[in-house]
Design a protein around this motif. Structure first.
Motif, PDB file in Angstrom:
ATOM      1  N   PRO A  66       0.819  -1.216   0.000  1.00 16.05           N
ATOM      2  CA  PRO A  66       0.000   0.000   0.000  1.00 16.05           C
ATOM      3  C   PRO A  66       0.856   1.272   0.000  1.00 16.05           C
ATOM      4  O   PRO A  66       2.015   1.253   0.419  1.00 16.05           O
ATOM      5  CB  PRO A  66      -0.803  -0.111   1.305  1.00 16.05           C
ATOM      6  CG  PRO A  66       0.056  -0.942   2.199  1.00 16.05           C
ATOM      7  CD  PRO A  66       0.786  -1.904   1.304  1.00 16.05           C
ATOM      8  N   ALA A  67       0.280   2.344  -0.477  1.00 16.44           N
ATOM      9  CA  ALA A  67       0.895   3.669  -0.417  1.00 16.44           C
ATOM     10  C   ALA A  67       0.092   4.515   0.563  1.00 16.44           C
ATOM     11  O   ALA A  67      -1.125   4.338   0.700  1.00 16.44           O
ATOM     12  CB  ALA A  67       0.893   4.318  -1.798  1.00 16.44           C
ATOM     13  N   PHE A  68       0.787   5.453   1.225  1.00 21.49           N
ATOM     14  CA  PHE A  68       0.165   6.281   2.244  1.00 21.49           C
ATOM     15  C   PHE A  68       0.378   7.760   1.937  1.00 21.49           C
ATOM     16  O   PHE A  68       1.208   8.122   1.103  1.00 21.49           O
ATOM     17  CB  PHE A  68       0.737   5.922   3.624  1.00 21.49           C
ATOM     18  CG  PHE A  68       0.530   4.480   3.988  1.00 21.49           C
ATOM     19  CD1 PHE A  68      -0.674   4.048   4.509  1.00 21.49           C
ATOM     20  CD2 PHE A  68       1.533   3.541   3.756  1.00 21.49           C
ATOM     21  CE1 PHE A  68      -0.882   2.711   4.827  1.00 21.49           C
ATOM     22  CE2 PHE A  68       1.336   2.201   4.067  1.00 21.49           C
ATOM     23  CZ  PHE A  68       0.130   1.781   4.603  1.00 21.49           C
ATOM     24  N   LEU A  69      -0.344   8.610   2.635  1.00 20.80           N
ATOM     25  CA  LEU A  69      -0.392  10.043   2.356  1.00 20.80           C
ATOM     26  C   LEU A  69       0.987  10.697   2.279  1.00 20.80           C
ATOM     27  O   LEU A  69       1.252  11.475   1.385  1.00 20.80           O
ATOM     28  CB  LEU A  69      -1.264  10.756   3.391  1.00 20.80           C
ATOM     29  CG  LEU A  69      -1.489  12.245   3.163  1.00 20.80           C
ATOM     30  CD1 LEU A  69      -2.173  12.498   1.823  1.00 20.80           C
ATOM     31  CD2 LEU A  69      -2.326  12.828   4.292  1.00 20.80           C
ATOM     32  N   GLU A  70       1.872  10.411   3.175  1.00 18.81           N
ATOM     33  CA  GLU A  70       3.169  11.100   3.236  1.00 18.81           C
ATOM     34  C   GLU A  70       4.255  10.436   2.385  1.00 18.81           C
ATOM     35  O   GLU A  70       5.402  10.887   2.373  1.00 18.81           O
ATOM     36  CB  GLU A  70       3.643  11.189   4.692  1.00 18.81           C
ATOM     37  CG  GLU A  70       2.693  11.936   5.611  1.00 18.81           C
ATOM     38  CD  GLU A  70       2.471  13.390   5.203  1.00 18.81           C
ATOM     39  OE1 GLU A  70       3.435  14.044   4.749  1.00 18.81           O
ATOM     40  OE2 GLU A  70       1.333  13.872   5.334  1.00 18.81           O
ATOM     41  N   ASP A  71       3.927   9.398   1.644  1.00 23.00           N
ATOM     42  CA  ASP A  71       4.931   8.666   0.870  1.00 23.00           C
ATOM     43  C   ASP A  71       5.453   9.459  -0.332  1.00 23.00           C
ATOM     44  O   ASP A  71       4.708  10.202  -0.962  1.00 23.00           O
ATOM     45  CB  ASP A  71       4.355   7.345   0.336  1.00 23.00           C
ATOM     46  CG  ASP A  71       4.186   6.299   1.423  1.00 23.00           C
ATOM     47  OD1 ASP A  71       4.713   6.495   2.535  1.00 23.00           O
ATOM     48  OD2 ASP A  71       3.538   5.273   1.153  1.00 23.00           O
ATOM     49  N   ASP A  72       6.732   9.270  -0.617  1.00 22.62           N
ATOM     50  CA  ASP A  72       7.341   9.774  -1.856  1.00 22.62           C
ATOM     51  C   ASP A  72       7.270   8.631  -2.861  1.00 22.62           C
ATOM     52  O   ASP A  72       7.944   7.610  -2.706  1.00 22.62           O
ATOM     53  CB  ASP A  72       8.798  10.181  -1.628  1.00 22.62           C
ATOM     54  CG  ASP A  72       8.931  11.435  -0.781  1.00 22.62           C
ATOM     55  OD1 ASP A  72       8.092  12.333  -0.946  1.00 22.62           O
ATOM     56  OD2 ASP A  72       9.868  11.504   0.034  1.00 22.62           O
ATOM     57  N   ASN A  90       4.819  -1.079 -19.731  1.00 20.88           N
ATOM     58  CA  ASN A  90       5.009  -1.701 -18.432  1.00 20.88           C
ATOM     59  C   ASN A  90       5.322  -0.568 -17.462  1.00 20.88           C
ATOM     60  O   ASN A  90       6.300   0.161 -17.663  1.00 20.88           O
ATOM     61  CB  ASN A  90       6.144  -2.718 -18.478  1.00 20.88           C
ATOM     62  CG  ASN A  90       6.344  -3.423 -17.162  1.00 20.88           C
ATOM     63  OD1 ASN A  90       5.430  -3.524 -16.355  1.00 20.88           O
ATOM     64  ND2 ASN A  90       7.547  -3.907 -16.939  1.00 20.88           N
ATOM     65  N   THR A  91       4.503  -0.403 -16.443  1.00 17.43           N
ATOM     66  CA  THR A  91       4.675   0.677 -15.477  1.00 17.43           C
ATOM     67  C   THR A  91       4.869   0.094 -14.089  1.00 17.43           C
ATOM     68  O   THR A  91       4.148  -0.826 -13.685  1.00 17.43           O
ATOM     69  CB  THR A  91       3.441   1.607 -15.474  1.00 17.43           C
ATOM     70  OG1 THR A  91       3.254   2.115 -16.803  1.00 17.43           O
ATOM     71  CG2 THR A  91       3.612   2.767 -14.512  1.00 17.43           C
ATOM     72  N   VAL A  92       5.838   0.642 -13.359  1.00 21.91           N
ATOM     73  CA  VAL A  92       6.100   0.233 -11.984  1.00 21.91           C
ATOM     74  C   VAL A  92       5.918   1.465 -11.109  1.00 21.91           C
ATOM     75  O   VAL A  92       6.475   2.528 -11.392  1.00 21.91           O
ATOM     76  CB  VAL A  92       7.519  -0.345 -11.822  1.00 21.91           C
ATOM     77  CG1 VAL A  92       7.802  -0.694 -10.370  1.00 21.91           C
ATOM     78  CG2 VAL A  92       7.706  -1.564 -12.717  1.00 21.91           C
ATOM     79  N   ILE A  93       5.143   1.307 -10.048  1.00 23.89           N
ATOM     80  CA  ILE A  93       4.929   2.386  -9.085  1.00 23.89           C
ATOM     81  C   ILE A  93       5.717   2.006  -7.840  1.00 23.89           C
ATOM     82  O   ILE A  93       5.543   0.912  -7.293  1.00 23.89           O
ATOM     83  CB  ILE A  93       3.430   2.580  -8.802  1.00 23.89           C
ATOM     84  CG1 ILE A  93       2.743   2.990 -10.115  1.00 23.89           C
ATOM     85  CG2 ILE A  93       3.213   3.627  -7.712  1.00 23.89           C
ATOM     86  CD1 ILE A  93       1.250   2.979 -10.091  1.00 23.89           C
ATOM     87  N   LYS A  94       6.626   2.926  -7.445  1.00 19.49           N
ATOM     88  CA  LYS A  94       7.573   2.606  -6.378  1.00 19.49           C
ATOM     89  C   LYS A  94       7.615   3.679  -5.299  1.00 19.49           C
ATOM     90  O   LYS A  94       7.366   4.842  -5.561  1.00 19.49           O
ATOM     91  CB  LYS A  94       8.981   2.451  -6.967  1.00 19.49           C
ATOM     92  CG  LYS A  94       9.117   1.311  -7.928  1.00 19.49           C
ATOM     93  CD  LYS A  94      10.366   1.278  -8.769  1.00 19.49           C
ATOM     94  CE  LYS A  94      11.653   1.583  -8.143  1.00 19.49           C
ATOM     95  NZ  LYS A  94      12.812   1.351  -9.029  1.00 19.49           N
ATOM     96  N   ARG A  95       7.984   3.230  -4.118  1.00 23.24           N
ATOM     97  CA  ARG A  95       8.321   4.097  -2.983  1.00 23.24           C
ATOM     98  C   ARG A  95       9.740   3.699  -2.612  1.00 23.24           C
ATOM     99  O   ARG A  95       9.952   2.612  -2.070  1.00 23.24           O
ATOM    100  CB  ARG A  95       7.356   3.872  -1.827  1.00 23.24           C
ATOM    101  CG  ARG A  95       7.694   4.625  -0.551  1.00 23.24           C
ATOM    102  CD  ARG A  95       6.760   4.282   0.609  1.00 23.24           C
ATOM    103  NE  ARG A  95       6.709   2.858   0.851  1.00 23.24           N
ATOM    104  CZ  ARG A  95       5.589   2.133   0.926  1.00 23.24           C
ATOM    105  NH1 ARG A  95       4.408   2.704   0.771  1.00 23.24           N
ATOM    106  NH2 ARG A  95       5.637   0.838   1.157  1.00 23.24           N
ATOM    107  N   GLY A  96      10.703   4.530  -3.009  1.00 16.60           N
ATOM    108  CA  GLY A  96      12.099   4.137  -2.825  1.00 16.60           C
ATOM    109  C   GLY A  96      12.369   2.893  -3.653  1.00 16.60           C
ATOM    110  O   GLY A  96      12.058   2.845  -4.837  1.00 16.60           O
TER     111      GLY A  96
END
Length: 141
Positions: A66-72, A90-96
């Motif tokens: 999951p992603a959260f409000l303060e995530d980059d 092909n798309t990748v959604i990442k946090r770090g």
């Protein structure tokens, strides 16, 4: 041989958060659309951008975290191939380094006046998106 990747930062807004306290799954599709459209607008010649539009034909999403409000968060996309009027991304959604979601999508290029399917000129595919010439094999062929 896919093209080089293209990425955009994602700003998570309070309205993106669902009742469970994380980003609603539907928002990921908006992010995919944003990065694919911006990829086209950044790399394609201005006359192609003005004369063409895109509609989604298919998305296959694998949610990892999951992603959260303060995530980059960033959305990074790669144009895998063009076949006629269809483009495969092909798309990748990442946090770090954490992969939040992976999305395979198929898009149809349309003429912006007639709204009919329109092939991407092979020279545009090769010159601006780095796809191999027609006589060279691409991934999946």
């Amino acid at each position: 041989m896919p093209t080089k990747s293209f990425a955009i930062p994602i700003r998570i807004l309070p309205e993106d958060i669902d009742f469970m306290g994380h980003v609603n799954n539907a928002r990921y599709l908006s992010w995919v659309q944003d990065v694919v459209f911006q990829h086209w607008q950044k790399l394609a010649p201005a006359e192609e951008v003005a004369s063409k539009a895109w509609v989604a034909l298919k998305h296959e999403i694998t949610y990892r975290r999951p992603a959260f409000l303060e995530d980059d968060v960033i959305a990074e996309t790669v144009l895998e191939k063009i076949a006629g009027a269809r483009s495969f991304y092909n798309t990748v959604i990442k946090r770090g380094e954490d992969v939040l979601a992976e999305v395979q999508s198929m898009w149809c290029c349309i003429d912006s006046e007639t709204l009919r399917p329109s092939r991407i000129n092979r020279d545009v595919a090769e010159s601006y998106f780095g796809l191999p010439p027609k006589n060279q094999p691409t991934t999946g062929e």
